[in-house]
Design an enzyme around this catalytic site. Structure first.
Site, PDB file in Angstrom:
ATOM      1  N   LYS A 130      31.728 -14.007 -23.208  1.00 28.77           N
ATOM      2  CA  LYS A 130      33.258 -13.210 -23.695  1.00 28.77           C
ATOM      3  C   LYS A 130      34.088 -13.145 -22.529  1.00 28.77           C
ATOM      4  O   LYS A 130      34.476 -12.453 -21.976  1.00 28.77           O
ATOM      5  CB  LYS A 130      32.505 -12.205 -24.592  1.00 28.77           C
ATOM      6  CG  LYS A 130      34.127 -11.859 -25.438  1.00 28.77           C
ATOM      7  CD  LYS A 130      33.987 -12.109 -26.825  1.00 28.77           C
ATOM      8  CE  LYS A 130      35.627 -11.910 -27.297  1.00 28.77           C
ATOM      9  NZ  LYS A 130      35.666 -13.084 -28.694  1.00 28.77           N
TER      10      LYS A 130
ATOM     11  N   TYR B 285      23.543  -1.484 -22.448  1.00 32.53           N
ATOM     12  CA  TYR B 285      22.292  -0.664 -23.125  1.00 32.53           C
ATOM     13  C   TYR B 285      22.888   0.900 -22.913  1.00 32.53           C
ATOM     14  O   TYR B 285      21.972   0.788 -21.122  1.00 32.53           O
ATOM     15  CB  TYR B 285      21.166  -1.272 -23.348  1.00 32.53           C
ATOM     16  CG  TYR B 285      20.911  -1.821 -24.504  1.00 32.53           C
ATOM     17  CD1 TYR B 285      21.964  -3.107 -24.283  1.00 32.53           C
ATOM     18  CD2 TYR B 285      20.385  -1.974 -25.237  1.00 32.53           C
ATOM     19  CE1 TYR B 285      21.906  -4.592 -25.622  1.00 32.53           C
ATOM     20  CE2 TYR B 285      20.058  -2.476 -26.421  1.00 32.53           C
ATOM     21  CZ  TYR B 285      20.815  -3.566 -26.370  1.00 32.53           C
ATOM     22  OH  TYR B 285      20.808  -4.837 -27.605  1.00 32.53           O
TER      23      TYR B 285
ATOM     24  N   ASP C   2      20.413  -9.817 -28.293  1.00 36.01           N
ATOM     25  CA  ASP C   2      19.929  -8.844 -29.062  1.00 36.01           C
ATOM     26  C   ASP C   2      20.001  -9.385 -30.017  1.00 36.01           C
ATOM     27  O   ASP C   2      19.805  -9.755 -31.663  1.00 36.01           O
ATOM     28  CB  ASP C   2      20.308  -7.898 -28.764  1.00 36.01           C
ATOM     29  CG  ASP C   2      19.826  -6.495 -30.059  1.00 36.01           C
ATOM     30  OD1 ASP C   2      18.207  -6.691 -30.335  1.00 36.01           O
ATOM     31  OD2 ASP C   2      19.871  -5.446 -30.238  1.00 36.01           O
TER      32      ASP C   2
ATOM     33  N   ASP D  48      18.530 -12.158 -32.901  1.00 34.79           N
ATOM     34  CA  ASP D  48      17.775 -12.359 -34.657  1.00 34.79           C
ATOM     35  C   ASP D  48      18.665 -13.260 -35.527  1.00 34.79           C
ATOM     36  O   ASP D  48      17.554 -13.305 -36.257  1.00 34.79           O
ATOM     37  CB  ASP D  48      18.321 -10.683 -35.303  1.00 34.79           C
ATOM     38  CG  ASP D  48      17.519  -9.938 -34.922  1.00 34.79           C
ATOM     39  OD1 ASP D  48      16.485 -10.087 -34.218  1.00 34.79           O
ATOM     40  OD2 ASP D  48      17.466  -8.685 -35.483  1.00 34.79           O
TER      41      ASP D  48
ATOM     42  N   ASP E  41      31.993 -14.906 -30.237  1.00 38.95           N
ATOM     43  CA  ASP E  41      32.582 -15.437 -31.779  1.00 38.95           C
ATOM     44  C   ASP E  41      31.896 -16.788 -32.215  1.00 38.95           C
ATOM     45  O   ASP E  41      31.622 -17.111 -33.457  1.00 38.95           O
ATOM     46  CB  ASP E  41      33.544 -14.538 -31.954  1.00 38.95           C
ATOM     47  CG  ASP E  41      33.917 -14.839 -30.738  1.00 38.95           C
ATOM     48  OD1 ASP E  41      33.845 -14.724 -29.630  1.00 38.95           O
ATOM     49  OD2 ASP E  41      35.799 -15.373 -31.303  1.00 38.95           O
TER      50      ASP E  41
END
Ligand code: ATP
Length: 352
Positions: free
Chosen positions: A183, A130, A240, A244, A216
């Site tokens: 990751k 961010y 984030d 969702d 992933d």
């Protein structure tokens, strides 16, 4: 309990007003002594005061027992020099709200594209990719030449430790399963450190089972078998996106409640945006913000060891489950009511 209430943009004022109706009913029944101090943020504040967030709101937030922030038109606010501050970023950063807690679950009587599940995504909130919050000064995105951009991702030991600790504490109170999403195969140093710290933290919590899943692959796993997961901890941007997805898997983004919590402050905030496409139509689902307020009541109750806040939170949750099953909900979750009527119906349920 004194709350600073900031309705925001788009559907913000509508879902805030419905949430306030529910909180008033809960306060009356459970003797919460709730006071709500309401102020403009976002476009309304920009028009009136030349800034999306007046600096004095920070003092009010610091002295309040909690903040309730409606969604704001983040995408419109690009130039801080013109007073266009992202209110969400402002409070998360200034109050050091490092843990973004985003539960997602299915509800009886509601069509869901997947099996029943009940999980919580715990997302680091103060650093990562961010660009607007990972620098002391300046921005983490740099335009090197008109055709070259560098985006910096910040990962610190302290932020990994505190988010891992928050996730373990939550898992210990739930089904004692923690999934670390990362990751580390590509971001070897940053996510490698995050993963190591999560492992070390779990080792201090007897009884918690941990697994680690690459982000992933997680997208497929969580769609196939969401019921496998209890608490999921991850870095800022992965959290984030993943949260969702899990909100939508539960049936609607309008069920996505979230809490931004720090050591001493917390802010309830729906997981979705300001949804300008449905603003002002009395169709937005207020449950996202009501569920966020439920998380804030729990947080406050635990901090002050006051059981009545937890009791109020459970009554609201039960009311939402009943409302969905009875169709006393908005159309996105299979109901027939408008935003305001949903708030009134739930408030009436809680009052009795
Ligand atoms: P923003 O620019 O503020 O992020 P957006 O519309 O791009 O807004 P969201 O607000 O997250 O992003 O909305 C994505 C979709 O989900 C939209 O179609 C919106 O109408 C729907 N949606 C979001 N929140 C709700 C809600 N509370 N009730 C019903 N539908 C919602």
């Amino acid at each position: 309990m004194r709350l600073l209430v900031l309705p925001g943009d788009g559907i913000g004022p509508e879902i805030t007003s419905a949430t306030q109706a529910v909180l008033r009913a809960a306060s009356k029944r459970f003797d919460l002594g709730l006071e709500m101090d309401e102020h403009d943020v976002g476009h309304a504040s920009l028009r009136q005061h030349g800034t999306t967030v007046r600096p004095e709101l920070l003092d009010l937030a610091r002295t309040a027992d909690g903040v309730m922030l409606g969604p704001t038109a983040t995408f419109d606010f690009k130039d801080e020099a013109k007073g266009q501050i992202n209110p969400s970023k402002f409070f998360r950063k200034e109050l050091d709200l490092f843990a973004n807690v985003r539960p997602a679950r299915t509800y009886p009587g509601m069509k869901s594209p997947v099996e029943d599940f009940d999980l919580v995504v715990v997302r680091e909130n103060t650093e990562g990719f961010y660009a607007d919050r990972n620098m002391e000064q300046g921005n983490g995105e740099i335009l090197v030449t008109p055709d070259v951009v560098i985006s910096l991702r910040r990962i610190t030991r302290q932020c990994c430790e505190r988010i891992a600790e928050a996730a373990c504490a939550l898992a210990a109170r739930r089904r004692k399963r923690l999934t670390v999403v990362h990751k580390a195969n590509v971001l070897k140093i940053g996510d490698g450190m995050f993963l190591d710290i999560c492992r070390a933290t779990v080792a201090r919590y007897p009884g918690i089972e941990m697994d680690a899943v690459i982000v992933d692959a997680m997208m497929a796993h969580v769609v196939r078998h969401p019921s496998r997961y209890d608490v999921i901890v991850t870095t800022n941007m992965f959290g984030d996106i993943l949260s969702d997805l899990t909100a939508e898997l539960s049936g609607s983004l309008g069920l996505g409640g979230s809490l931004n919590a720090g050591a001493t402050h917390a802010m309830a905030q729906a997981a979705h945006g300001s949804a300008p496409d449905i603003a002002g139509q009395d169709v937005a689902n207020p449950f996202s913000l009501i569920l966020s307020a439920v998380l804030l009541l729990d947080w406050h109750g635990e901090r002050h060891q006051a059981a009545r806040f937890g009791e109020a939170a459970r009554a609201i949750e039960t009311g939402i489950t009943q409302a969905i099953a009875a169709g006393k909900a908005t159309r996105d979750v299979g109901g027939t009511l408008g935003t305001a009527a949903v708030g009134e119906a739930l408030a009436a349920l809680i009052a009795n």
